[in-house]
Design an enzyme around this catalytic site. Structure first.
Site, PDB file in Angstrom:
ATOM      1  N   ASN A 173       0.802  -1.220   0.000  1.00 53.69           N
ATOM      2  CA  ASN A 173       0.000   0.000   0.000  1.00 53.69           C
ATOM      3  C   ASN A 173       0.836   1.272   0.000  1.00 53.69           C
ATOM      4  O   ASN A 173       0.373   2.328  -0.430  1.00 53.69           O
ATOM      5  CB  ASN A 173      -0.944   0.016   1.213  1.00 53.69           C
ATOM      6  CG  ASN A 173      -0.218  -0.186   2.528  1.00 53.69           C
ATOM      7  OD1 ASN A 173       0.469  -1.190   2.702  1.00 53.69           O
ATOM      8  ND2 ASN A 173      -0.351   0.745   3.444  1.00 53.69           N
ATOM      9  N   GLN A 203      -4.777  -3.966  -2.487  1.00 53.38           N
ATOM     10  CA  GLN A 203      -4.247  -3.020  -3.464  1.00 53.38           C
ATOM     11  C   GLN A 203      -4.094  -3.621  -4.858  1.00 53.38           C
ATOM     12  O   GLN A 203      -3.724  -2.909  -5.800  1.00 53.38           O
ATOM     13  CB  GLN A 203      -2.890  -2.477  -2.988  1.00 53.38           C
ATOM     14  CG  GLN A 203      -2.944  -1.707  -1.678  1.00 53.38           C
ATOM     15  CD  GLN A 203      -3.709  -0.395  -1.787  1.00 53.38           C
ATOM     16  OE1 GLN A 203      -3.918   0.132  -2.878  1.00 53.38           O
ATOM     17  NE2 GLN A 203      -4.132   0.140  -0.651  1.00 53.38           N
ATOM     18  N   THR A 261     -27.144  -8.759   8.907  1.00 53.38           N
ATOM     19  CA  THR A 261     -27.861  -8.342   7.697  1.00 53.38           C
ATOM     20  C   THR A 261     -26.885  -7.760   6.688  1.00 53.38           C
ATOM     21  O   THR A 261     -26.061  -6.902   7.003  1.00 53.38           O
ATOM     22  CB  THR A 261     -28.941  -7.304   8.043  1.00 53.38           C
ATOM     23  OG1 THR A 261     -29.843  -7.876   8.989  1.00 53.38           O
ATOM     24  CG2 THR A 261     -29.697  -6.890   6.796  1.00 53.38           C
ATOM     25  N   CYS A 352      -2.850   5.075   7.474  1.00 53.07           N
ATOM     26  CA  CYS A 352      -3.567   4.413   8.565  1.00 53.07           C
ATOM     27  C   CYS A 352      -3.003   4.783   9.922  1.00 53.07           C
ATOM     28  O   CYS A 352      -3.303   4.167  10.924  1.00 53.07           O
ATOM     29  CB  CYS A 352      -3.528   2.902   8.375  1.00 53.07           C
ATOM     30  SG  CYS A 352      -4.444   2.383   6.904  1.00 53.07           S
TER      31      CYS A 352
END
Length: 774
Positions: A173, A203, A261, A352
């Site tokens: 990344n 990536q 869900t 990040c």
């Protein structure tokens, strides 16, 4: 700026080059998600028609995913994103591996969990987490990489027989470096046929052809928001017959493999992206061949704009959509600020982490520390267009030109051996900071002369560039003492600019004139209409001196008028220099503190060689209000012996950072937090209606200001010139000031510094330009 009552120029359009962090949702994908929320909103687990329609969307998206990644008989499970996929893979593999462990032999056999040293942090942290939770206690081991970022196959071959799991990534990344998956496959399986293997393919999606079923890869996580789908949707490939344990249990959705869900809007958006990847849409992505041409054009422009640029990875084994580079002499934060001002979004290594720090990826590749600390990543996706590439290249050139106009770089081709003369005149004091250390440049524009104090190696090139660019003659380059925390570059600058000058060990020129002040003789240098006075102030070290920029002394009985006191590590902000070095002396520091106070008084600005708390400058008056020991020294409340005892106790508390950074202050703390007024657009507009005296100041650097600014902020006072601003406004501290920067961080620091130094009405715009766009 929103709501401000002024006509301002239109901003530059946004160019987003941080696709490896996340991507904008394409209009077509957003429209599909919205239609699903409004029309096909059924629960896929419901058996009525609305539920069946939802099931159809989910089934189509799953089939597309299988086709795109070449899943074959493997399973595709929809997740919330790659991090969940990583947990699913690691938990499944480790639970299965634990069942095979020989408990009686576990202590004698060295089990390990392998991951690539340049892997996204989500992988090793997840390995450590589940390794501990499951009480496996295997050694989590990084696989080394070479300078091109390629995994060490010999290391894998040696370690994988005793490994319980191996994790690698398809495309990195930060650098875009891709691994040879076929070679990895052969190496892993030749040495351990049954080990679980996960490949982070986040990536790779849309940038490489994938045929996972033709490999022995067991798990491959993917994330939608890296390729123009919304956040919160992703999927994981699981090879047929690979061990599997659900991470999320509950209602049994996804065939009992992942309960909860389903995110139908996200799936609908992902389906549109898959249509584009498969060429089944009227909208298409840019072909890989064109992406390579885009890459070449941007790289060529970067080289043209920044001739000494260094690329942090080889293009031979990188995808074309990632460019990681460093500019010598500039930190990653400086370059990010520059590109942000040009409205180009880039990142510093991995996005990040909230802090801008060195890159562990580049460290693992063995690159020099300066490249790791200065890394900038440009990344784009397959939706990139030729028009955007052309605009990007124009912005890169304009950003580089802004640096040249600020004399931070020089275009040697444009100079033709002559000094650039169209730059704004440089006058007064400039502060350079590297971490907690400071260098100082003072310029007298009339005589085109300058001196430098405490030059840091990291800014040596920048200092010499500014001297050359502005056509300045260097009078002296001086250290305030022999530094223990870094190697001075004084000698190298002197060799280039003052080769014939004879000096002492700290750089003070020989045969300088002297003056008498209060019965003592002091040497001085002349710089324009000012003097630079040398005062011996031992204590922190035996050779410590203070350099006082002052008005000329016409009579020995006159009061000395000092503009700046460059006192090294004698007095620091919220601190005194440490006195526990071999050449230190607390009694000598006691005497030096009293002498300095006699010479400069309580109001003259102190410019130390360290600023650990981002306070920029101080004065004896500001320091004695918070430093009780200094207060007692200045007011003759203690003697030298008591000072030495107190100083010894304080110095014992100094902790050098990580054993490598030597702290030079004895009272290092968080510093004072001064309350400053915080404005948003609305409150600032209202304040300006009520008062015409508010001065709006942009405190970004000149090159940022030149690229983009609000015309209402007509004053530009860069942080590097903030100390000069304080000195010039010593008698004008009542004027209301509002500061702005890119994000509100620098403006807040500057506002606090001004407030601490007696400016009575200081505020800043919270969020800066980032939250108050024009």
């Amino acid at each position: 700026m929103t709501n401000l009552p002024t006509d301002v120029k239109q901003p530059l359009s946004l160019i987003y080059l941080d696709a490896n962090a996340t991507t904008q949702v394409l209009p077509q994908a957003a429209a599909a998600a919205l239609a699903t929320m409004e029309t096909f909103f059924g629960n896929p687990s419901s058996s009525h028609i609305t539920g069946l329609q939802a099931q159809q969307i989910m089934a189509k998206t799953r089939q597309q995913a299988k086709q795109i990644v070449g899943a074959g008989e493997g399973e595709i499970i929809f997740t919330s994103g790659a991090t969940e996929g990583i947990q699913t893979a690691i938990l499944s593999a480790l639970i299965a591996a634990k069942k095979t462990l020989d408990i009686t032999a576990i202590k004698s056999k060295k089990y390990c969990l392998l991951y690539g040293a340049t892997e996204h942090k989500a992988v090793p942290e997840s390995l450590k987490h589940w390794n501990e939770i499951l009480d496996i206690n295997a050694e989590v081991t990084a696989i080394p990489v070479d300078k091109m970022g390629r995994l060490d196959m010999d290391f894998i071959a040696k370690q994988v027989p005793n490994a319980l799991m191996i994790c690698t990534m398809a495309v990195n990344n930060e650098t875009g470096v891709y691994q040879d998956l076929n070679l990895l496959d052969k190496t892993i399986r030749a040495n351990n046929a049954n080990i679980a293997w996960m490949v982070d393919c986040v990536q790779a999606l849309g940038k490489q052809d994938l045929n996972l079923a033709q490999t022995s890869i067991d798990y491959a996580p993917f994330s939608g928001h890296k390729l123009y789908a919304p956040k919160g949707i992703g999927f994981i490939y699981i090879k047929d017959n690979a061990p599997f344990t659900p991470v999320i249990a509950g209602g049994g959705q996804e065939g009992g493999l992942r309960s909860g869900t389903e995110n139908l809007p996200g799936l609908a958006a992902l389906s549109v992206i898959f249509d584009m990847l498969m060429g089944e849409s009227e909208h298409s992505f840019t072909p890989v061949k064109s992406l390579h041409l885009f890459h070449q054009q941007i790289v060529a422009t970067l080289i043209q704009a920044f001739p000494n640029i260094v690329f942090n990875h080889s293009f031979e084994n990188s995808v074309p959509t990632t460019i990681n580079f460093a500019i010598p002499g500039f930190s990653s934060k400086e370059m990010m600020d520059l590109f942000d001002a040009a409205n180009v979004r880039v990142s510093s290594g991995s996005a990040c982490s909230s802090k801008v720090t060195r890159s562990f990826v580049l460290d693992a590749m063995g690159l020099p520390s300066w490249q790791s600390e200065s890394a900038i990543r440009m990344s784009f996706g397959p939706a990139m267009t030729q028009e955007l590439v052309d605009q990007t290249c124009e912005r890169i050139v304009s950003a580089a030109q802004a640096l040249q106009q600020s004399c931070l770089t020089i275009d040697t081709n444009a100079m033709d051996s002559k000094v650039i003369t169209d730059n704004k005149a440089l006058e007064g004091l400039v502060q350079f900071k590297v971490g907690g250390s400071c260098s100082w440049l003072y310029v007298d524009h009339k005589t085109k002369s300058a001196f430098v104090i405490d030059p840091l190696p990291e800014v040596a090139e920048r200092l010499q560039t500014m001297l050359t660019c502005h056509g300045l003659k260097l009078v002296a380059v001086i250290d305030s003492h022999g530094h223990a925390d870094h190697v001075s570059c004084r000698a190298s600058i002197a060799k280039t600019c003052l080769a014939e000058q004879k000096t002492d060990a700290l750089g003070w020129p020989d045969n300088t004139p002297t003056t008498n002040i209060n019965g003592n003789e002091y040497q001085y240098l002349t710089l324009g209409d000012k003097w630079l006075l040398k005062v011996a102030t031992p204590g922190h070290t035996e050779d410590s001196i203070s350099l006082l920029l002052c008005e000329p002394v016409t009579d020995s009985s006159d009061k000395l008028v000092v503009l700046y006191a460059f006192c090294g590590d004698l007095i620091l902000m919220n601190s005194l220099g440490r006195t526990n070095f071999d050449t230190s002396s607390a009694p000598a520091m006691f005497t030096s503190l009293q002498l300095l106070n006699t010479l400069i008084g309580t109001e003259s600005l102190i410019c130390p060689s360290h600023d650990y708390n981002n306070e920029f400058t101080t004065s004896i008056g500001a320091e004695i209000s918070r430093n009780s020991l200094l207060h007692k020294v200045i007011n003759d409340e203690i003697n030298s012996n008591f000072f030495s005892i107190q100083k010894y106790t304080m110095d014992k508390g100094i902790i050098d950072e990580s054993g490598s950074v030597i702290m030079c202050g004895a009272l290092i703390g968080a510093g004072d937090k001064v309350s400053v007024r915080e404005y948003d657009s609305a409150s600032l507009t209202e304040a300006m209606k009520k008062s015409s005296t508010i001065k709006l100041i942009d405190i970004r650097e000149a090159h940022e200001y030149a690229l983009q600014h609000d015309e209402k902020f007509t004053y530009n006072v860069p942080l590097t010139r903030l100390v000069q601003f304080v000195q010039e406004h010593q008698d004008d501290k009542q004027v209301p000031l509002v500061l702005i920067c890119r994000s509100g961080s620098r403006s807040h620091l500057a506002a606090q510094a001004l407030g601490r130094l007696g400016f009575e009405q200081v505020g800043h715009l919270t969020g800066g330009y980032a939250f108050h766009q024009y």
